[in-house]
Design a protein around this motif. Structure first.
Motif, PDB file in Angstrom:
ATOM      1  N   ILE A   6     -27.237  23.229  65.335  1.00  0.00           N
ATOM      2  CA  ILE A   6     -26.909  21.806  65.406  1.00  0.00           C
ATOM      3  C   ILE A   6     -26.509  21.470  66.829  1.00  0.00           C
ATOM      4  O   ILE A   6     -25.630  22.126  67.414  1.00  0.00           O
ATOM      5  N   PRO A   8     -24.535  19.510  69.442  1.00  0.00           N
ATOM      6  CA  PRO A   8     -23.322  18.675  69.410  1.00  0.00           C
ATOM      7  C   PRO A   8     -23.544  17.272  69.942  1.00  0.00           C
ATOM      8  O   PRO A   8     -22.801  16.347  69.588  1.00  0.00           O
ATOM      9  N   ILE A  11     -24.104  14.408  67.336  1.00  0.00           N
ATOM     10  CA  ILE A  11     -23.017  14.033  66.432  1.00  0.00           C
ATOM     11  C   ILE A  11     -22.334  12.781  66.984  1.00  0.00           C
ATOM     12  O   ILE A  11     -21.729  12.825  68.061  1.00  0.00           O
ATOM     13  N   LEU A  13     -19.478  10.512  66.141  1.00  0.00           N
ATOM     14  CA  LEU A  13     -18.318  10.339  65.266  1.00  0.00           C
ATOM     15  C   LEU A  13     -17.975   8.873  65.052  1.00  0.00           C
ATOM     16  O   LEU A  13     -17.329   8.527  64.051  1.00  0.00           O
ATOM     17  N   TRP A  16     -19.379   7.598  61.779  1.00  0.00           N
ATOM     18  CA  TRP A  16     -18.932   8.221  60.527  1.00  0.00           C
ATOM     19  C   TRP A  16     -17.900   7.332  59.841  1.00  0.00           C
ATOM     20  O   TRP A  16     -16.965   6.833  60.495  1.00  0.00           O
ATOM     21  N   ILE A  39     -14.039  19.583  64.122  1.00  0.00           N
ATOM     22  CA  ILE A  39     -15.298  18.858  64.311  1.00  0.00           C
ATOM     23  C   ILE A  39     -15.228  17.987  65.556  1.00  0.00           C
ATOM     24  O   ILE A  39     -16.188  17.906  66.345  1.00  0.00           O
ATOM     25  N   TYR A  42     -15.617  20.206  68.565  1.00  0.00           N
ATOM     26  CA  TYR A  42     -16.990  20.680  68.730  1.00  0.00           C
ATOM     27  C   TYR A  42     -17.890  19.557  69.238  1.00  0.00           C
ATOM     28  O   TYR A  42     -18.758  19.765  70.099  1.00  0.00           O
ATOM     29  N   ALA A  43     -17.708  18.334  68.725  1.00  0.00           N
ATOM     30  CA  ALA A  43     -18.506  17.211  69.203  1.00  0.00           C
ATOM     31  C   ALA A  43     -18.129  16.821  70.625  1.00  0.00           C
ATOM     32  O   ALA A  43     -18.942  16.241  71.354  1.00  0.00           O
ATOM     33  N   LYS A  63     -20.814  24.496  61.002  1.00  0.00           N
ATOM     34  CA  LYS A  63     -22.175  23.998  60.794  1.00  0.00           C
ATOM     35  C   LYS A  63     -22.350  23.416  59.393  1.00  0.00           C
ATOM     36  O   LYS A  63     -23.005  22.398  59.206  1.00  0.00           O
ATOM     37  N   VAL A  66     -20.669  19.989  59.230  1.00  0.00           N
ATOM     38  CA  VAL A  66     -21.422  18.963  59.946  1.00  0.00           C
ATOM     39  C   VAL A  66     -22.612  18.512  59.122  1.00  0.00           C
ATOM     40  O   VAL A  66     -22.922  17.319  59.039  1.00  0.00           O
ATOM     41  N   ARG A  67     -23.325  19.480  58.497  1.00  0.00           N
ATOM     42  CA  ARG A  67     -24.466  19.098  57.654  1.00  0.00           C
ATOM     43  C   ARG A  67     -24.015  18.267  56.463  1.00  0.00           C
ATOM     44  O   ARG A  67     -24.698  17.321  56.067  1.00  0.00           O
ATOM     45  N   LEU A  70     -23.316  14.719  57.689  1.00  0.00           N
ATOM     46  CA  LEU A  70     -24.499  13.956  58.067  1.00  0.00           C
ATOM     47  C   LEU A  70     -25.396  13.600  56.895  1.00  0.00           C
ATOM     48  O   LEU A  70     -26.337  12.816  57.057  1.00  0.00           O
TER      49      LEU A  70
END
Length: 648
Positions: A6, A8, A11, A13, A16, A39, A42-43, A63, A66-67, A70
């Motif tokens: 994935i 970063p 992503i 945020l 979201w 998260i 990581y983003a 991971k 995150v999946r 999304l």
């Protein structure tokens, strides 16, 4: 199997959906906070190793989270932060194992019903049709109760047998044949789809434009967009008729309709019509269009105590620039009178505007005209003695009609209501409007037309032939010219059972057998306007006999010949058909409100009638024209000479 990598940078945020973590308690709140911080780190650019050292969450878990975040939520948005809550199922349960037969129990077949619907799509479509067709009804209430489930389950079982499912297959191998799963599936569909739930409950659903607070329904310029509709006024009316003996008789009429056209940008009422028919017709619709594009006059008020505001007025009377002005777009509903071919021709061809047809019985799609009708109801109709307020208007009306002590002397007549309506519209244009920032509708119209504080609008006027002959708004009728040269019968046409001719047509023997394009005014059939199919003008055609002297509309003539076909009345060539018709309706009026409405219609037409066509024609005769060949005064008889060879 190695997990997918994935990036970063993909992503976002900010897209979201957020979650209020204060609803979480204890260990769930702590776990959610660790996952959220990991998260976000990581983003923000941190590596998976750094995230693991800081927050103690493994790279595979990052991971997976995150999946999950999304993935698509049933509401159409991504799961976002909602997927970070512990023990939340992002994907619905899908059964893999075949269902087992349970005759005495209910456990062990979770997801079997959904598995059946995925395998047989026709069964899922059948269940959805049960809700759409309202075979399964949602009873109103806080939670709602489903009615008609047993019949729906029986039809579902029959469909399963038609698909080839036997006694050993699900759901026929269950004790209740999947009844509970069917009910829970239908209820789940209703909870996820509001439109479907409202349809199953039988309630009206507001359109999407109403939910968006109607931002696109307004208009920036005057005479750009108008709204048209008809409103049945909840008021009791009477007609006062003078009988042949000189006495007054009062009868209660049936109903009254108000048809109006309002300008969206200025809230000015461009035209309105009052109809006494049982239902509005296409002729009432076109009559309202005609009044909106023709100049209005100052109303003549005869009732004591009525006063016209100095700030009010009609648009075409206060601003001469707006006389014969037309709009660009008109909004209507799907009523039959609006969808008639004649109405569409007037809107789209004669006036040259576009029509925006919205759903019927949806006041939120045409809010400005509906709000005006509400103003008329609150300021006029509900204040009259014969008003019928509340939802139980029909029951109250029947109760009053059956009451022998109920008197009609306090009710207003249709003529008085029309004067009150003129006063209401006049004063409405001179009253400050909250939707216009405190300006009156007439002041706002002046600002648009004269360019006060803004750029002046460009008005589009209707063609000159329509101004001189408003009857051209109605579609022409093809009538064949009759006559016989051998018998000396002059040319004439027949229009709705009555002969029409003119001096010019009577001399045009070459038109016998041809067809004429006849234009007419439904409110006055004493005179027609005709031309040939080639476009040559023949001018006015006049009715024969008493039909030329008595003002009458198309509706009244239709009612007369309808009663004649039913053998309720009869009249000869020298009789006045309108008076014969009134005599019949006077006998029926004490028991039939429909008959009283016909009497009120005839009185209204006589009050608004212009001079008879023959009188108007004689007034326009110049001295250069030859005198009338008809003899005046007593006529002396002349002996006839019969030549030889004549036999009887």
């Amino acid at each position: 199997m190695a997990s997918r990598r994935i990036d970063p940078n993909t992503i976002r945020l900010s897209d979201w959906p957020q979650l209020d973590e204060r609803v979480l308690t204890g260990e769930a709140r702590t776990t959610f906070g660790q996952r959220r911080n990991a998260i976000e780190a990581y983003a923000g650019g941190s590596s998976l190793a750094q995230v693991y050292e800081t927050w103690g969450i493994h790279r595979s878990t990052i991971k997976r989270l995150v999946r999950r975040a999304l993935s698509a939520h049933p509401d159409g948005r991504p799961w976002g932060y909602r997927a970070l809550v512990p023990h939340v199922h992002v994907q619905p349960y899908e059964r893999i194992k075949a269902p087992q037969a349970l005759v005495n129990g209910q456990a062990g077949n979770a997801g079997a019903f959904g598995q059946l619907l995925q395998r047989h799509r026709s069964l899922a479509q059948q269940l959805r049709e049960e809700l759409v067709a309202r075979k399964v009804i949602l009873q109103p209430g806080e939670k709602g109760r489903l009615l008609g489930l047993k019949a729906a389950a029986h039809r579902f079982e029959q469909s399963c047998r038609e698909l080839g499912l036997g006694a050993g297959d699900y759901p026929l191998n269950q004790k209740w044949k999947g009844f509970r799963s069917l009910a829970s599936t239908l209820r789940g569909w209703l909870q996820d789809d509001f439109d479907l739930a409202a349809r199953a409950a039988g309630h009206r659903i507001k359109p999407a434009s109403a939910l968006r607070q109607l931002p696109e329904r307004g208009s920036a310029d005057a005479f750009d967009t108008v709204e048209f509709d008809a409103h049945k006024m909840d008021v009791r009316l009477k007609v006062v008729d003078n009988d042949p003996l000189g006495g007054e008789q009062s009868y209660e009429i049936e109903r009254v309709w108000l048809l109006a056209i309002i300008d969206v940008a200025t809230r000015c009422v461009l035209g309105y019509t009052m109809s006494l028919q049982r239902e509005c017709s296409r002729f009432d619709t076109i009559e309202t269009f005609k009044r909106a594009v023709t100049p209005a006059k100052v109303p003549e008020l005869t009732l004591p105590g009525l006063r016209l505001l100095s700030t009010g007025g009609f648009v075409s009377q206060a601003l001469e620039q707006t006389r014969h002005a037309c709009w660009r777009q008109i909004r209507l509903d799907n009523a039959r009178a609006h969808l008639a071919a004649t109405s569409l021709d007037v809107v789209c061809e004669a006036l040259g505007c576009t029509a925006d047809f919205g759903p019927a019985y949806q006041p939120d799609d045409r809010p400005f005209i509906e709000r005006f009708f509400g103003t008329v109801a609150s300021t006029l109709s509900r204040r009259l003695p014969g008003a019928i307020p509340g939802k139980d208007a029909a029951q109250v009306m029947l109760k009053r009609l059956r009451d022998p002590t109920d008197s009609l002397r306090l009710l207003v007549t249709s003529h008085e209501l029309e004067e009150l309506l003129h006063l209401t519209v006049w004063n409405y244009h001179g009253t400050p409007h909250s939707g216009l920032g405190g300006f009156t509708p007439l002041e706002m119209m002046r600002r648009h037309v004269l360019g006060i504080g803004r750029e002046a609008i460009r008005l589009r006027l209707i063609p000159k032939p329509l101004r001189e002959h408003p009857e051209l708004l109605h579609d022409p009728v093809l009538c064949r010219v009759h006559g016989n040269l051998g018998r000396g019968e002059r040319p004439y046409i027949t229009f709705y059972h009555v002969r029409y001719t003119s001096e010019r047509l009577a001399k045009s023997s070459g038109l016998i057998g041809q067809r004429l394009r006849v234009h007419y005014d439904p409110s006055d059939l004493r005179r027609l306007w005709a031309c040939t199919e080639d476009g040559h003008m023949l001018g006015d055609l006049f009715a024969s006999g008493k039909w030329r002297d008595e003002p009458h509309s198309l509706q009244v003539r239709q009612q007369i010949f309808k009663a004649k076909r039913a053998r309720e009345l009869d009249f000869g060539p020298g009789d006045n058909p309108i008076e014969v018709f009134l005599t019949l309706r006077r006998k029926q009026a004490p028991k039939r409100r429909r008959a009283a409405s016909d009497i009120a219609q005839v009185q209204r037409e006589r009050q608004k009638a212009k001079p008879p066509p023959s009188v108007a024609e004689n007034e326009t005769v110049t001295p250069a024209q030859p005198p009338s060949p008809l003899a005046k005064g007593p006529v002396k008889g002349k002996a006839l000479r019969i030549t030889r060879g004549y036999t009887r």
